[in-house]
Write an enzyme that holds these catalytic residues in place. Structure first.
Site, PDB file in Angstrom:
ATOM      1  N   LYS A 173       0.860  -1.177   0.032  1.00 15.98           N
ATOM      2  CA  LYS A 173       0.194  -0.148  -0.111  1.00 15.98           C
ATOM      3  C   LYS A 173       0.859   1.288  -0.071  1.00 15.98           C
ATOM      4  O   LYS A 173       0.505   2.219  -0.545  1.00 15.98           O
ATOM      5  CB  LYS A 173      -0.922   0.079   1.266  1.00 15.98           C
ATOM      6  CG  LYS A 173      -1.950  -1.073   1.269  1.00 15.98           C
ATOM      7  CD  LYS A 173      -2.662  -1.151  -0.199  1.00 15.98           C
ATOM      8  CE  LYS A 173      -3.880  -0.113  -0.056  1.00 15.98           C
ATOM      9  NZ  LYS A 173      -4.766  -0.408  -1.407  1.00 15.98           N
ATOM     10  N   PRO A 197      -8.089   4.457   4.784  1.00 15.25           N
ATOM     11  CA  PRO A 197      -8.800   3.734   6.043  1.00 15.25           C
ATOM     12  C   PRO A 197      -7.857   3.032   6.684  1.00 15.25           C
ATOM     13  O   PRO A 197      -7.112   2.338   6.549  1.00 15.25           O
ATOM     14  CB  PRO A 197      -9.863   2.984   5.476  1.00 15.25           C
ATOM     15  CG  PRO A 197      -9.748   3.252   3.848  1.00 15.25           C
ATOM     16  CD  PRO A 197      -8.269   3.724   3.425  1.00 15.25           C
ATOM     17  N   MET A 199      -8.443  -0.398   9.915  1.00 13.38           N
ATOM     18  CA  MET A 199      -9.158  -1.488   9.426  1.00 13.38           C
ATOM     19  C   MET A 199     -10.600  -1.305   9.333  1.00 13.38           C
ATOM     20  O   MET A 199     -11.439  -0.763  10.184  1.00 13.38           O
ATOM     21  CB  MET A 199      -9.051  -2.312  10.776  1.00 13.38           C
ATOM     22  CG  MET A 199      -9.252  -3.966  10.606  1.00 13.38           C
ATOM     23  SD  MET A 199      -8.314  -4.857   9.461  1.00 13.38           S
ATOM     24  CE  MET A 199      -7.321  -5.713  10.452  1.00 13.38           C
TER      25      MET A 199
HETATM   26  P1  NAP Z   1     -11.774  -7.161  -1.083  1.00 16.00           P
HETATM   27  O1  NAP Z   1     -13.268  -7.246  -0.778  1.00 16.00           O
HETATM   28  O2  NAP Z   1     -11.036  -8.071  -1.064  1.00 16.00           O
HETATM   29  O3  NAP Z   1     -11.786  -6.182  -2.616  1.00 16.00           O
HETATM   30  C1  NAP Z   1     -10.564  -6.189  -3.224  1.00 16.00           C
HETATM   31  C2  NAP Z   1     -10.881  -6.071  -4.762  1.00 16.00           C
HETATM   32  O4  NAP Z   1      -9.527  -6.051  -5.456  1.00 16.00           O
HETATM   33  C3  NAP Z   1     -11.543  -6.949  -5.335  1.00 16.00           C
HETATM   34  O5  NAP Z   1     -12.727  -6.632  -5.925  1.00 16.00           O
HETATM   35  C4  NAP Z   1     -10.697  -7.795  -6.178  1.00 16.00           C
HETATM   36  O6  NAP Z   1     -11.465  -8.497  -7.335  1.00 16.00           O
HETATM   37  C5  NAP Z   1      -9.721  -6.718  -6.642  1.00 16.00           C
HETATM   38  N1  NAP Z   1      -8.429  -7.233  -7.267  1.00 16.00           N
HETATM   39  C6  NAP Z   1      -7.637  -7.882  -6.504  1.00 16.00           C
HETATM   40  N2  NAP Z   1      -6.697  -8.667  -7.326  1.00 16.00           N
HETATM   41  C7  NAP Z   1      -6.915  -7.904  -8.770  1.00 16.00           C
HETATM   42  C8  NAP Z   1      -6.560  -7.974  -9.913  1.00 16.00           C
HETATM   43  N3  NAP Z   1      -5.262  -8.666 -10.025  1.00 16.00           N
HETATM   44  N4  NAP Z   1      -7.145  -7.378 -10.721  1.00 16.00           N
HETATM   45  C9  NAP Z   1      -8.169  -6.861 -10.652  1.00 16.00           C
HETATM   46  N5  NAP Z   1      -8.840  -6.770  -9.566  1.00 16.00           N
HETATM   47  C10 NAP Z   1      -8.105  -7.219  -8.478  1.00 16.00           C
HETATM   48  O7  NAP Z   1     -10.958  -5.987  -0.220  1.00 16.00           O
HETATM   49  P2  NAP Z   1     -11.461  -4.614   0.332  1.00 16.00           P
HETATM   50  O8  NAP Z   1     -11.286  -4.569   1.881  1.00 16.00           O
HETATM   51  O9  NAP Z   1     -12.784  -3.991  -0.134  1.00 16.00           O
HETATM   52  O10 NAP Z   1     -10.346  -3.839  -0.190  1.00 16.00           O
HETATM   53  C11 NAP Z   1     -10.606  -2.922  -1.429  1.00 16.00           C
HETATM   54  C12 NAP Z   1      -9.383  -1.723  -1.187  1.00 16.00           C
HETATM   55  O11 NAP Z   1      -9.494  -0.983   0.098  1.00 16.00           O
HETATM   56  C13 NAP Z   1      -7.979  -2.245  -1.199  1.00 16.00           C
HETATM   57  O12 NAP Z   1      -7.236  -1.322  -2.074  1.00 16.00           O
HETATM   58  C14 NAP Z   1      -7.426  -2.418   0.193  1.00 16.00           C
HETATM   59  O13 NAP Z   1      -6.127  -2.446   0.168  1.00 16.00           O
HETATM   60  C15 NAP Z   1      -8.054  -1.014   0.558  1.00 16.00           C
HETATM   61  N6  NAP Z   1      -8.240  -1.248   2.132  1.00 16.00           N
HETATM   62  C16 NAP Z   1      -8.896  -1.903   2.986  1.00 16.00           C
HETATM   63  C17 NAP Z   1      -9.228  -2.076   4.189  1.00 16.00           C
HETATM   64  C18 NAP Z   1     -10.017  -2.914   4.911  1.00 16.00           C
HETATM   65  O14 NAP Z   1      -9.670  -3.162   6.189  1.00 16.00           O
HETATM   66  N7  NAP Z   1     -10.639  -3.717   4.216  1.00 16.00           N
HETATM   67  C19 NAP Z   1      -8.453  -1.096   5.029  1.00 16.00           C
HETATM   68  C20 NAP Z   1      -7.709  -0.073   4.370  1.00 16.00           C
HETATM   69  C21 NAP Z   1      -7.444  -0.146   2.866  1.00 16.00           C
HETATM   70  P3  NAP Z   1     -12.052 -10.013  -7.463  1.00 16.00           P
HETATM   71  O15 NAP Z   1     -13.226 -10.108  -6.760  1.00 16.00           O
HETATM   72  O16 NAP Z   1     -11.920 -10.293  -8.781  1.00 16.00           O
HETATM   73  O17 NAP Z   1     -10.985 -10.825  -6.541  1.00 16.00           O
END
Ligand code: NAP
Length: 355
Positions: A173, A197, A199
């Site tokens: 990140k 964000p 967690m």
């Molecule tokens: P998530 O539900 O796992 O979503 C991740 C997304 O990324 C999924 O739609 C996945 O698509 C896509 N992805 C992964 N690898 C890919 C690739 N090679 N090509 C295209 N798409 C790809 O996780 P989330 O928690 O919503 O996270 C979304 C974002 O928020 C991320 O950038 C994460 O680092 C950030 N974030 C999350 C948190 C947290 O606590 N959840 C906190 C801070 C920041 P598929 O469905 O096809 O796998």
């Protein structure tokens, strides 16, 4: 500099099937926007089914799905055509279950960001990019706070302690956000706004996300962390607030720069205690804090990701984020964390993800 965004133009959301992206899309559709969502596999019911439900419940807006992969150069061009706002959320959020962190995390995060932002450079309509970064780009380990002169992390801070070997997700990140600012600074047409964000908790609109934050809350009630948890603080925030922050970052004329989105830093035991108060004795919530020496010993047996350096640098250390910029600049009003955890746990029960 103020910048007016035309809300009648389509908005691109990468990683549309994700936990956070689902909520962003719901809010955009409720505002009547046309959303161009990218998914890796448009034939997958698990990716597309929840999105179709979200779209059906929000008849004002229109959702169009496109196939795109972070590692395929040029694969975002079609979805981006005509968009003024690009929201780049797609990135793997996994902390275990992979062998090579370079391939599993760094490559999709950094090359993916480059691909999306180079597509923005080629797409004349793009005025603003909202990047889903993380507090993981702001700090690495809780112990880093002891070296922070303010005693609180804010948007001026950058992660200096993560690496390919230590906390590779956080490193991915950090590298991805740095890459985004580099590409941004080399042009002048589009503005970059980052959402950082902590967690993320709160109810998911999909049962199929592999997001580590969902797994973290589930592990507090499925017995994996019973009977005791490490004395460790995490920043937490509601997924609905994270989504609202993205929408504000997209449309507010004066949005710019980084925004920490976080609403408190409870210990794991404090979170478990809130859940126990609401869900009683039906679930195996942890009820005490393990001494650090025990965590070091058992952590290695239970979980390969609980490495001694991680435990040393995170267990028993304070943690504090300054979220004032998100309130002032994005007008964010946070859900109380108690509601976040309770709503999330209830959704896990309702969807059969916890028994
Ligand atoms: P998530 O539900 O796992 O979503 C991740 C997304 O990324 C999924 O739609 C996945 O698509 C896509 N992805 C992964 N690898 C890919 C690739 N090679 N090509 C295209 N798409 C790809 O996780 P989330 O928690 O919503 O996270 C979304 C974002 O928020 C991320 O950038 C994460 O680092 C950030 N974030 C999350 C948190 C947290 O606590 N959840 C906190 C801070 C920041 P598929 O469905 O096809 O796998």
């Amino acid at each position: 500099m103020e910048q007016i965004i035309d809300k009648t133009k389509p908005v691109l959301v990468t990683g549309a099937s994700g936990y956070i992206a689902n909520w962003i899309i719901k809010y955009l559709l409720e505002e009547g926007c046309t959303v161009h969502g990218t998914v890796r596999n448009p034939d997958s019911e698990k990716s597309v089914g929840p999105l179709q439900k979200i779209a059906a419940a929000a008849p004002l807006g229109t959702l169009k799905l496109f196939k795109a992969d972070l590692l395929d150069e040029g694969s975002f061009d079609e979805a981006m055509a005509g968009c003024e706002v690009v929201m780049h959320t797609a990135s793997p959020f996994v902390v275990r279950g992979f062998k090579d962190p370079q391939e599993a995390l760094i490559k999709p995060a950094v090359e993916g960001t480059r691909n999306v932002l180079e597509a923005a450079n080629r797409t004349a309509s793009v005025k603003r990019v909202v990047l889903t970064s993380s507090v993981a780009a702001v700090f690495g380990d809780n112990a880093d706070l002891r070296k922070n002169p303010r005693g609180v992390f804010n948007e001026e801070d950058w992660n200096f302690s993560s690496s390919l070997q230590h906390q590779p997700y956080s490193y991915s990140k950090f590298l991805a956000e740095k890459e985004a600012w580099k590409i941004h600074d080399a042009q002048s047409r589009w503005h970059l706004v980052t959402i950082n964000p902590s967690m993320v908790g709160g109810p998911a609109l999909t049962k199929y996300s592999h997001s580590t934050s969902i797994d973290t809350l589930r592990s507090l009630g499925n017995g994996r962390l019973w009977p005791g948890v490490p004395q460790m603080r995490l920043g937490w925030v509601d997924v609905r607030d994270v989504a609202r922050a993205h929408v504000a970052a997209a449309f507010r004329a004066d949005a710019e720069g980084r925004h920490i989105i976080s609403n408190g830093e409870p210990t794991m035991l404090e979170v478990a205690t809130i859940l126990k108060k609401h869900f009683g004795k039906r679930y195996k919530f942890p009820f005490f804090e393990l001494p650090k020496v025990i965590v070091k010993w058992f952590g290695r047996l239970m979980d390969a990701s609980a490495k001694p350096r991680f435990i040393e640098q995170n267990v028993g250390h304070p943690l504090k984020f300054d979220n004032s910029r998100s309130k002032q600049r994005l007008g964010l009003q946070y859900h109380p964390l108690e509601q976040t955890f309770v709503d999330h746990f209830q959704q896990l029960i309702d969807d059969g993800l916890i028994r």
